[in-house]
Design an enzyme around this catalytic site. Structure first.
Site, short mmCIF file in Angstrom:
data_model
loop_
_atom_site.label_atom_id
_atom_site.label_comp_id
_atom_site.label_asym_id
_atom_site.label_seq_id
_atom_site.Cartn_x
_atom_site.Cartn_y
_atom_site.Cartn_z
N LYS A 132 0.83 -1.22 0.00
CA LYS A 132 0.00 0.00 0.00
C LYS A 132 0.85 1.26 0.00
CE LYS A 132 -1.11 -0.14 4.88
NZ LYS A 132 0.04 0.62 5.39
N ARG A 145 -6.48 3.32 11.80
CA ARG A 145 -6.21 1.90 12.09
C ARG A 145 -7.19 1.32 13.08
NH1 ARG A 145 -0.28 -0.12 10.88
NH2 ARG A 145 0.30 1.58 9.54
N ARG A 188 12.03 -7.45 3.29
CA ARG A 188 11.92 -6.02 2.98
C ARG A 188 13.10 -5.24 3.56
NH1 ARG A 188 6.51 -2.75 4.60
NH2 ARG A 188 7.11 -2.92 6.79
N ARG A 214 13.85 -2.52 8.65
CA ARG A 214 13.14 -1.79 9.71
C ARG A 214 13.18 -2.60 10.99
NH1 ARG A 214 7.39 0.10 7.44
NH2 ARG A 214 6.80 -0.69 9.47
N ARG A 271 1.21 -7.19 14.46
CA ARG A 271 0.64 -6.16 13.59
C ARG A 271 -0.48 -6.74 12.72
NH1 ARG A 271 6.33 -4.90 11.56
NH2 ARG A 271 5.49 -3.62 9.89
P1 AMP Z 1 3.62 1.13 8.91
O1 AMP Z 1 4.84 1.81 8.41
O2 AMP Z 1 2.35 1.64 8.29
O3 AMP Z 1 3.74 -0.37 8.85
O4 AMP Z 1 3.50 1.51 10.48
C1 AMP Z 1 4.53 1.11 11.37
C2 AMP Z 1 4.10 1.33 12.80
O5 AMP Z 1 3.78 2.73 12.99
C3 AMP Z 1 2.87 0.59 13.28
O6 AMP Z 1 3.16 -0.75 13.64
C4 AMP Z 1 2.47 1.46 14.48
O7 AMP Z 1 3.32 1.23 15.60
C5 AMP Z 1 2.77 2.86 13.98
N1 AMP Z 1 1.58 3.45 13.32
C6 AMP Z 1 1.44 3.73 12.00
N2 AMP Z 1 0.22 4.25 11.75
C7 AMP Z 1 -0.42 4.29 12.93
C8 AMP Z 1 -1.72 4.70 13.35
N3 AMP Z 1 -2.63 5.18 12.49
N4 AMP Z 1 -2.03 4.59 14.66
C9 AMP Z 1 -1.15 4.13 15.56
N5 AMP Z 1 0.08 3.70 15.25
C10 AMP Z 1 0.45 3.78 13.95
#
Ligand code: AMP
Length: 202
Positions: free
Chosen positions: A13, A85, A119, A152, A163
């Protein structure tokens, strides 16, 4: 146009949001990237939350998003990548702005885990690579800016499972709140982009 991209970890995404936002002239709001680049007092707390696979507090992400939405580039429309989320965030979003469409890029949990484990990304320009399918031209080096690529710190099996479980229980059910479509994310990147653009053009 204001669009939300949903999808489990590794669904592509972020990659699609980047491509589609450029094609349509929309701002790309990746909440994960915004949090990773956060430099305020809560930096350590945010890192701990992210590394364990937990969500960062709703108050904080909502605040961060509100600030970002004030920026000039959001006026012409945006793609939200990683927000909302959960239902608290979705209700808060309703108060801030109107959403036109939502898209879920769907892949299986098995595929998600496989993709996340291979990744790597660029800490400088946020470019993302898959070591099996989309490796950088030069080992460990970003094709776009030449920086050293990193895994990461939250991309480990334990955190991915956590997650994914949060995604299925709290995020996926939000899709039905919006005018939305599910797109098969296990197709080639170009085909996923075509499906998204076709849906957004209707
Ligand atoms: P992502 O890069 O989208 O996989 O996000 C990595 C991490 O960022 C997630 O596992 C959460 O810890 C935090 N995170 C990202 N978006 C949100 C959100 N909308 N609400 C809370 N935590 C978030």
């Amino acid at each position: 146009m204001r669009v939300i991209f949903f999808g489990p970890q590794g669904s592509g995404k972020g990659t699609q949001a980047k491509i589609v936002s450029q094609k349509l002239g929309l701002a790309h709001l990746s909440i994960g990237d915004i949090l990773r680049n956060y430099r305020g007092d809560l930096k350590k707390d945010i890192e701990n939350c992210m590394n364990s696979g937990n969500l960062v507090s709703d108050e904080l992400v909502i605040e961060v998003l509100k600030e970002r939405l004030k920026e000039e580039d959001c006026k012409k429309g945006f793609i939200l990548d990683g927000f909302p989320r959960n239902i608290v965030q979705a209700k808060e979003l309703d108060k801030i702005t109107k959403i036109d469409r939502a898209i879920e890029i769907k892949i299986s949990d098995e595929e998600s885990i496989k993709r996340i484990l291979s990744r790597v990304s660029c800490p400088k320009c946020n470019a993302v690579y898959n070591l099996e399918k989309n490796a950088p031209k030069k080992e460990n080096t970003c094709d776009l800016c030449g920086s050293e690529l990193k895994k990461r710190s939250d991309d480990n099996v334990e955190s991915i499972r956590k997650r994914l479980s949060i995604y299925h229980s709290e995020t996926e059910p939000l899709l039905k709140k919006y005018k939305s479509i599910r797109i098969n994310g296990e197709q080639p990147i170009e085909k996923v982009t075509r499906d998204i653009l076709e849906y957004l053009s209707k």
